[in-house]
Design a protein around this motif. Structure first.
Motif, PDB file in Angstrom:
ATOM      1  N   LEU A 293       0.825  -1.212   0.000  1.00 17.47           N
ATOM      2  CA  LEU A 293       0.000   0.000   0.000  1.00 17.47           C
ATOM      3  C   LEU A 293       0.857   1.259   0.000  1.00 17.47           C
ATOM      4  CD1 LEU A 293      -0.406   1.643   2.990  1.00 17.47           C
ATOM      5  CD2 LEU A 293      -1.343  -0.604   3.578  1.00 17.47           C
ATOM      6  N   PHE A 294       2.062   1.178   0.584  1.00 15.46           N
ATOM      7  CA  PHE A 294       2.929   2.351   0.616  1.00 15.46           C
ATOM      8  C   PHE A 294       3.536   2.643  -0.754  1.00 15.46           C
ATOM      9  CE2 PHE A 294       2.913   1.291   5.177  1.00 15.46           C
ATOM     10  CZ  PHE A 294       2.582   2.538   5.689  1.00 15.46           C
ATOM     11  N   LEU A 295       3.610   1.634  -1.607  1.00 12.48           N
ATOM     12  CA  LEU A 295       4.075   1.883  -2.967  1.00 12.48           C
ATOM     13  C   LEU A 295       3.025   2.640  -3.771  1.00 12.48           C
ATOM     14  CD1 LEU A 295       5.837  -1.488  -3.893  1.00 12.48           C
ATOM     15  CD2 LEU A 295       6.915   0.688  -3.323  1.00 12.48           C
ATOM     16  N   LEU A 296       1.746   2.381  -3.485  1.00 18.32           N
ATOM     17  CA  LEU A 296       0.675   3.092  -4.189  1.00 18.32           C
ATOM     18  C   LEU A 296       0.493   4.498  -3.641  1.00 18.32           C
ATOM     19  CD1 LEU A 296      -2.204   0.488  -4.708  1.00 18.32           C
ATOM     20  CD2 LEU A 296      -0.410   1.177  -6.306  1.00 18.32           C
ATOM     21  N   GLY A 297       0.473   4.636  -2.297  1.00 19.96           N
ATOM     22  CA  GLY A 297       0.207   5.942  -1.685  1.00 19.96           C
ATOM     23  C   GLY A 297      -1.249   6.333  -1.828  1.00 19.96           C
ATOM     24  N   GLY A 298      -1.613   7.479  -1.269  1.00 19.24           N
ATOM     25  CA  GLY A 298      -2.980   7.949  -1.342  1.00 19.24           C
ATOM     26  C   GLY A 298      -3.912   7.084  -0.512  1.00 19.24           C
ATOM     27  N   THR A 299      -5.133   6.883  -0.998  1.00 14.32           N
ATOM     28  CA  THR A 299      -6.122   6.034  -0.343  1.00 14.32           C
ATOM     29  C   THR A 299      -6.180   4.705  -1.091  1.00 14.32           C
ATOM     30  OG1 THR A 299      -7.388   7.945   0.404  1.00 14.32           O
ATOM     31  CG2 THR A 299      -8.520   5.828   0.393  1.00 14.32           C
TER      32      THR A 299
END
Length: 278
Positions: A144-150
């Motif tokens: 999820l930290f690679l995507l970022g945002g919500t």
């Protein structure tokens, strides 16, 4: 040349535990927002090429963390070396600001930062899908930290999908300095049961996800002093939510003024607790 990657904390706004899987993990559904731009809740990973691979850890929350092969930063680096099929010697420096064992994803965020940093530093050219696959091997929260945002997380949380941003209400984060073991909280689910074995209902576009964490009862079972933080936030008319498996709590407020008043009151009553305004 020294490169630096920011590693922000995260807030699980919705965490449903849907049951135990055959592999021993739990089936989850999460809606998580990466708290980008909160300086005091952002780690920094710096690095530059060197003759050997080393990691130094400093910062206000770095005490007690070890810079050996068990560290997620070095685990991520070893996966990069495996993918690149060659050593990637570098001098790494991790400045820690996210508290350990607080449910804010600090270690996972550091691992994602390491994947980004190594990919850039050595010009590996690894595509996002490759990095996401590597991130899932490191831990459920890392992708999820690679995507970022919500982000919507499924499975163990490692299957991630970007969502349209939904603004956060005024939030106060409170960390009482306790450390809660995530595995112990999941084990306690067998004792306290699954409170809401239901997935997230379909949401209209842009709707705020439910403020829910199915791990709360198990975390309170494992660490009863967490209830003191919850009650303090309730006394300020906040709506508290445990962050992950704890020990940090988030409370949302209708107005910024209400949140700031709550921060002033709680810091006066418990100056030993750490507070952040989001």
């Amino acid at each position: 040349m020294v490169l630096a990657i920011q590693a922000p904390a995260k807030l699980n706004r919705f965490l449903a535990v849907l049951g135990r899987r055959a592999d021993g993990f739990h089936e989850l559904e999460l809606v998580t927002t990466v708290l980008e731009g909160v300086a005091n809740l952002t780690d920094t990973l710096e690095g530059e090429p060197a003759s050997t691979l080393t990691l130094a850890i400093t910062g206000p929350t770095g005490d007690g963390l070890v810079a050996d092969e068990s560290n997620l930063v070095l685990k991520a680096w070893r996966l990069l070396e495996e993918e690149a099929k060659r050593p990637l010697p570098a001098t790494l420096h991790l400045e820690k600001r996210i508290p350990h064992g607080a449910g804010l994803g600090g270690g996972s965020s550091d691992a994602a930062a390491a994947l980004r940093l190594g990919n850039r530093m050595f010009d590996l050219g690894l595509e996002d899908q490759v990095l996401l696959r590597m991130a899932a091997r490191l831990g459920s929260d890392v992708p999820l930290f690679l995507l970022g945002g919500t982000v919507l997380g499924l499975g163990r949380g490692e299957r991630v999908f970007p969502l349209r941003p939904v603004p956060l209400e005024p939030i106060l984060l409170v960390h009482p300095g306790l450390h809660v073991s995530t595995p112990s909280v999941y084990r306690a689910l067998q004792d306290v049961g699954y409170p809401f074995p239901e997935a997230l209902a379909s949401q209209p576009e842009g709707a705020v996800p439910p403020w829910r964490n199915d791990l709360t009862g198990a975390a309170l079972w494992v660490c009863p002093p967490l209830a003191e933080v919850r009650d303090a936030l309730r006394d300020t008319s906040g709506e508290p939510l445990l962050c992950g498996s704890g020990s940090c709590w988030a409370a949302r407020y209708a107005r910024v003024q209400d949140r700031d008043a709550a921060a002033a009151r709680i810091s006066g009553l418990r100056p030993d607790w750490d507070l952040w305004r989001v």
